[in-house]
Design an enzyme around this catalytic site. Sequence first.
Site, short mmCIF file in Angstrom:
data_model
loop_
_atom_site.label_atom_id
_atom_site.label_comp_id
_atom_site.label_asym_id
_atom_site.label_seq_id
_atom_site.Cartn_x
_atom_site.Cartn_y
_atom_site.Cartn_z
N ARG A 16 0.88 8.58 -4.81
CA ARG A 16 -0.51 8.99 -4.76
C ARG A 16 -1.39 8.14 -3.83
O ARG A 16 -2.53 8.48 -3.54
CB ARG A 16 -1.11 9.00 -6.18
N GLN A 74 16.21 -2.27 -7.38
CA GLN A 74 16.50 -1.09 -8.20
C GLN A 74 16.68 0.06 -7.20
O GLN A 74 15.70 0.59 -6.69
CB GLN A 74 15.34 -0.80 -9.16
N GLY A 140 0.98 5.83 -22.44
CA GLY A 140 1.79 5.84 -23.66
C GLY A 140 0.90 5.45 -24.84
O GLY A 140 0.06 4.57 -24.71
N ARG A 439 -25.84 -23.30 46.14
CA ARG A 439 -26.46 -21.99 46.25
C ARG A 439 -27.12 -21.92 47.63
O ARG A 439 -27.33 -22.95 48.27
CB ARG A 439 -27.51 -21.80 45.16
C1 UD1 Z 1 4.14 3.26 -18.09
C2 UD1 Z 1 4.48 3.28 -19.58
C3 UD1 Z 1 3.29 3.80 -20.37
C4 UD1 Z 1 2.07 2.96 -20.08
C5 UD1 Z 1 1.80 2.89 -18.57
C6 UD1 Z 1 0.71 1.90 -18.30
C7 UD1 Z 1 6.88 3.75 -19.62
C8 UD1 Z 1 7.91 4.76 -19.91
N1 UD1 Z 1 5.61 4.13 -19.77
O1 UD1 Z 1 3.92 4.61 -17.71
O2 UD1 Z 1 3.58 3.78 -21.76
O3 UD1 Z 1 0.95 3.48 -20.76
O4 UD1 Z 1 2.98 2.45 -17.88
O5 UD1 Z 1 0.39 1.92 -16.95
O6 UD1 Z 1 7.20 2.66 -19.31
N2 UD1 Z 1 8.71 1.25 -12.03
C9 UD1 Z 1 9.86 0.74 -11.49
N3 UD1 Z 1 10.98 1.50 -11.49
C10 UD1 Z 1 11.02 2.74 -12.03
C11 UD1 Z 1 9.83 3.26 -12.59
C12 UD1 Z 1 8.69 2.48 -12.58
O7 UD1 Z 1 9.88 -0.38 -10.99
O8 UD1 Z 1 12.08 3.36 -12.01
C13 UD1 Z 1 7.50 0.41 -12.01
C14 UD1 Z 1 6.37 1.01 -11.20
O9 UD1 Z 1 6.42 0.57 -9.86
C15 UD1 Z 1 5.14 0.49 -11.91
C16 UD1 Z 1 5.61 0.31 -13.35
O10 UD1 Z 1 7.02 0.30 -13.31
O11 UD1 Z 1 4.75 -0.77 -11.43
C17 UD1 Z 1 5.11 1.43 -14.25
O12 UD1 Z 1 5.66 2.64 -13.80
P1 UD1 Z 1 4.85 3.98 -13.84
O13 UD1 Z 1 5.69 5.08 -13.30
O14 UD1 Z 1 3.51 3.79 -13.29
O15 UD1 Z 1 4.77 4.20 -15.44
P2 UD1 Z 1 3.82 5.16 -16.19
O16 UD1 Z 1 4.39 6.51 -16.18
O17 UD1 Z 1 2.43 4.99 -15.70
#
Ligand code: UD1
Length: 465
Positions: A16, A74, A140, A439
């Site tokens: 985004r 990752q 969450g 000059r």
């Molecule tokens: C997550 C939480 C949610 C919480 C929210 C707060 C989970 C399942 N949910 O949701 O409960 O309210 O954060 O902001 O954890 N990331 C990785 N690898 C991945 C996925 C994510 O490194 O495979 C990192 C992202 O870069 C980010 C963080 O983890 O910094 C959170 O990921 P994001 O996808 O934003 O989680 P939310 O769906 O917002």
Amino acid sequence: MESFTAVILAAGEGTRMKSDTPKVLHKICGKPMLAYVIEAARGAGAQQVVVIVGKAADRVKEAFDREDVEFVLQEEQKGTGHALMQAEEAVKGSSRIVVLCGDMPLVTAESIREMVRLQQEQKAFATVMTAKVDDPTGYGRIIRKGDNVVDIREHKDASPEERKINEINAGIYCFDTASVFSALAKVKDDNIQGEYYLTDVVKILYQEGKEVIAYRLEDPTELQGINDRRQLAQAQQIMQQRIIEGLMVEGVTFINPDTCTVDHGVRIGRDTVIYPGVILEGSTKIGRGCTIIGPCRIKDSELGDSCEIIMSQIDECMLGEGVKVGPYSNLRPGCILANKVKVGDFVELKNAKVDEGTKIPHLSYVGDAVLGKNINIGAGVIFVNYDGYNKHQTLVEDNAFVGCNSNLVAPVTVRAGSFVAAGSTITKEVPEDALAIARARQENKLEWAKKRRNKFKGGTNGNGK
Ligand code: UD1
Ligand code: CA
């Protein structure tokens, strides 16, 4: 307090942001947002910092290669639980871990420290940082049984009843290391998003009879995450306010703080007054009792005490005490100005070393020059430093006087105590205490103007009438 390892999740895509730059490298107050998270972790007492990287991992690593940070890749982003799993090997020396998000730069060291302290005090296996918010959409939800957290339900997986819960999961946790990794091994991806949710460890720990508690923040501001440019701007605003308030607490006056931009790490001495429209960037350090009047931009520069800078730009320069600059001057990289130097209006300086008490008050260009003490550079003097191929140096020694509108064609030296007549173009060394006139000599043709007037039958010298 027992130390811990911080694991910062930063592998997500950040779609985004609509950017070619990885999200965590977007800057807030001059520093990439990830830097604030690392700093907060260290400030809270982290003995080790591990960053989980995925998309554009190399760029993130490169940006932090001088810091004492470990990176774990990752490769595929399969969720926050999967992300933490990648760190198992890296954190095995630590019995406690704190999980943070790379896109939550506003979280403070104090909050992290308090969360860890609470976990220790309560002998809990996990502590979840939470807050009550007006609009919990997307977060969450915290499912409690009394003081215990028994589950976290993702917005997308929540029932209408659960969606009414307004206590949200910040995405920041403290875990007992062994417990969290054994729980993670049991996490499945059978949810709407098909991801391995880190949040699922809460339920698993609860079912194993391991206590999970919440550390709830009264003010949710610091838990604001950054997903798009609007949130980036909001975080910038909050961080900017913190930085400027911190400086005001230290004794700096800001006449109108909302109009100033001050990077993280800029230092300003007490009793310095910052007027509206001032931008202070990078490693800038300003002494005590200075006055800075905007619009003004000072970048990576050091200013001594009692300087007065008016509506000017200063980039990579060092100024001594009591230096005056402006209005409307441009100090380009490499200038070193000693105490009490005066650079007035419409002056451009580049790579110039100027010694104590020397004045360059009006309309000059001084490039690639060394100027001694108590020199006066007249209005409009140009240091001719460039021949189209190379830059050359000019040396002006102590107490010299360079008259208005002169050109000093480099390489050239103007010796101590000498005098350059106004309008001279100096191409040879001016000896000590000499007068140089370079000059054309003036010639007066008597009655010439009058004869011309008569010829054209005009009453004036020709002002169009
Ligand atoms: C997550 C939480 C949610 C919480 C929210 C707060 C989970 C399942 N949910 O949701 O409960 O309210 O954060 O902001 O954890 N990331 C990785 N690898 C991945 C996925 C994510 O490194 O495979 C990192 C992202 O870069 C980010 C963080 O983890 O910094 C959170 O990921 P994001 O996808 O934003 O989680 P939310 O769906 O917002
Ligand atoms: Ca998020």
